[in-house]
Design an enzyme around this catalytic site. Structure first.
Site, mmCIF file in Angstrom:
data_model
loop_
_atom_site.group_PDB
_atom_site.id
_atom_site.type_symbol
_atom_site.label_atom_id
_atom_site.label_comp_id
_atom_site.label_asym_id
_atom_site.label_seq_id
_atom_site.Cartn_x
_atom_site.Cartn_y
_atom_site.Cartn_z
ATOM 1 C CB SER A 4 -0.887 -0.046 1.206
ATOM 2 O OG SER A 4 -0.254 0.222 2.336
ATOM 3 C CE LYS A 5 -2.369 5.039 -3.585
ATOM 4 N NZ LYS A 5 -3.432 5.739 -4.141
ATOM 5 N NE ARG A 6 -2.892 4.161 4.549
ATOM 6 C CZ ARG A 6 -3.726 3.193 4.810
ATOM 7 N NH1 ARG A 6 -3.512 2.749 6.170
ATOM 8 N NH2 ARG A 6 -4.465 2.618 3.838
#
Ligand code: GLU
Length: 485
Positions: A252-254
């Protein structure tokens, strides 16, 4: 082109990452393999989160990967517009059609009321669904509420039965309609929802095949039912398994997932990204590892995509990048590293034919030392820079050693006198020098390499000398001697 029409439908609410790139690539490969059309549709209805910056980045990244679209932004096409925000004209009349046919109904329940009912519902471990309170309103009740000015959303009336579809990747998927919410198609302010517009857009664009992430799997039965209610044939769907990181967590981007544009800026090449991304869930024969885009077009078979989650390994991508850089013919490799050299001030904006020849020789000798294109700066900077940056440790460990200065003094002399600066000649000269002094070749080369390059690693010393040339070589030896004197 045959009748197959495939689309990639990104929302410009973020950059394109590995997962999105895989969705785009598989759709593109499916279309190209089958001789169909590849459509790019921008799902920009979330006006607050969609930005021009993300849109431009997505278009640039897709083009850089080589995933050209037959219809979509910048190229147009017969089924446009290709921005969802410009297609709103169709949605209202189709919602009305479903209302008229009884396939949809007005719902006056406010979000607060629904939340309250959800809160009070018995906790039986099942997901709460809309309880259908407005499903059976009579015409009179509905007119009275409308006359009172109560805002109304429009919900889809999920029919009884079972929804079954053949997923290109997961096989047969069967869902009891009783499990499906009477979803909102238009909010009380009239704006249509994702599940409705996507059906209309796919229908109006004659999309025949949809490959997308399995995060959309629960939307698919809803979209199939809406398409059928509109009298359309739903597309054939394929749902891609999740992409996980090395720890088995969803990428994920996070969690540090890197945008495709960022890979480009770091000196990755599209061949490596396409190849790595293609292998996230697909294999040809389990043996072949390297695939060009053309080969993928020839060999890609969507039915061989695995339904199991795929693990993305950044180290494997880095390795593949080095391999693909190595495979590039020297003129091509030179073109690719040039922007990085220019960025570091090591190459002119417009090089002469002579400079170009020299650049190609430099690129050729660094050969397999480039993991990323920008490694050229560290690996070959000393060939191109006017001044060398000396590494302190190399200076103290090599140049300051007893005997090093004497060796450099002797080398300065024989290199001044060398008949020419070709690698073969230089090799003869250096070997003769070592023998005369009773030194190993290694002992001679070590200080020379530091003097020439500033560090202890470089391509072969003879070719390095030859490429740096006599004048700069002598100047560098003099400077290196001054460092320790
Ligand atoms: N715009 C959606 C997304 O970015 C894709 C919808 C779809 O493929 O149906 O997730």
């Amino acid at each position: 082109m045959n009748g197959m029409r495939v689309r990639f439908a990104p929302s410009p609410t973020g950059f394109l990452h590995i997962g999105g790139a895989r969705t785009a690539l598989y759709n593109w490969l499916l279309a190209r393999h089958e001789g169909g059309s590849f459509i790019l549709r921008i799902e920009d209805t979330d006006r607050t989160r969609s930005t021009k910056e993300y849109l431009d980045a997505i278009l640039e990244d897709l083009a850089w990967l080589g995933l050209t679209w037959d219809e979509g932004p910048n190229v147009g096409g017969p089924a446009g517009p290709y921005f969802q925000s410009e297609r709103s004209g169709s949605y209202g009349p189709l919602i009305q059609r479903l209302l008229d046919a009884g396939a949809a109904y007005h719902c006056f329940c406010t979000p607060d009321e629904i939340e309250e009912r959800r809160r009070l519902a018995p906790k039986d471990g099942r997901e709460w669904r809309y309880d259908g309170r407005c499903r059976g309103l009579s015409d009179e009740e509905r007119s009275a509420r409308a006359a009172a000015g109560d805002p109304a959303a429009v919900r889809f009336r999920v029919p009884e039965g079972t929804t079954v579809f053949e997923d290109m990747i997961l096989g047969r998927v069967s869902v009891e309609n009783a499990e499906i919410d009477d979803l909102v198609m238009a909010r009380s302010d009239g704006t249509p929802t994702y599940n409705f517009v996507v059906v209309v857009d796919d229908m109006e664009m004659d999309v025949t095949h949809v490959v997308r992430g399995s995060d959309h799997l629960s939307n698919t039965p809803k979209q199939i039912l809406i398409a059928e209610a509109l009298g359309a044939t739903p597309p054939t769907f394929g749902h891609l398994p999740l992409v996980l990181d090395q720890d088995g967590r969803v990428l994920s981007k996070r969690r540090g997932a890197v945008a495709i544009g960022e890979y480009r800026r770091r000196g990755f090449i599209p061949e490596a990204l396409v190849n790595s991304v293609a292998l996230l869930g697909w294999a040809h024969d389990g043996v072949q590892e390297f695939f060009s885009l053309d080969e993928l077009v020839e060999k890609f078979d969507v039915s061989r995509v695995s339904g199991k989650p795929a693990a993305f390994d950044p180290n494997k991508l880095a390795w593949m990048n080095a391999q693909w850089i190595k495979r590039l013919p020297v003129p091509e490799r030179t073109d690719r590293v040039l922007p990085f050299l220019r960025g570091a001030g090591l190459a002119p904006e417009d090089e002469t034919a002579e400079e170009r020849r020299r650049l190609e020789r430099v690129v050729d000798v660094v050969d397999d030392r480039l993991k990323t294109l920008d490694d050229i700066v560290a690996q070959a900077g000393f060939f191109l820079a006017s001044e060398v940056v000396y590494d302190n440790i190399a200076v103290s460990k090599v140049l300051a050693k007893p005997g090093a200065d004497e060796t450099l003094a002797g080398l300065h002399q024989i290199l001044t006198e060398a008949p020419d600066f070709e690698p073969d000649t230089l090799e003869r000269q250096l070997r003769g020098f070592a023998e005369e002094r009773g030194l190993s070749l290694g002992k001679v080369v070590k200080p020379l390499r530091v003097a020439l390059t500033g560090g202890t690693a470089s391509p072969g010393i003879f070719v390095t000398l030859s490429l740096i040339g006599r004048e700069k070589t002598l100047a560098r030896i003099e400077r290196a001697r001054r460092l320790t004197s």
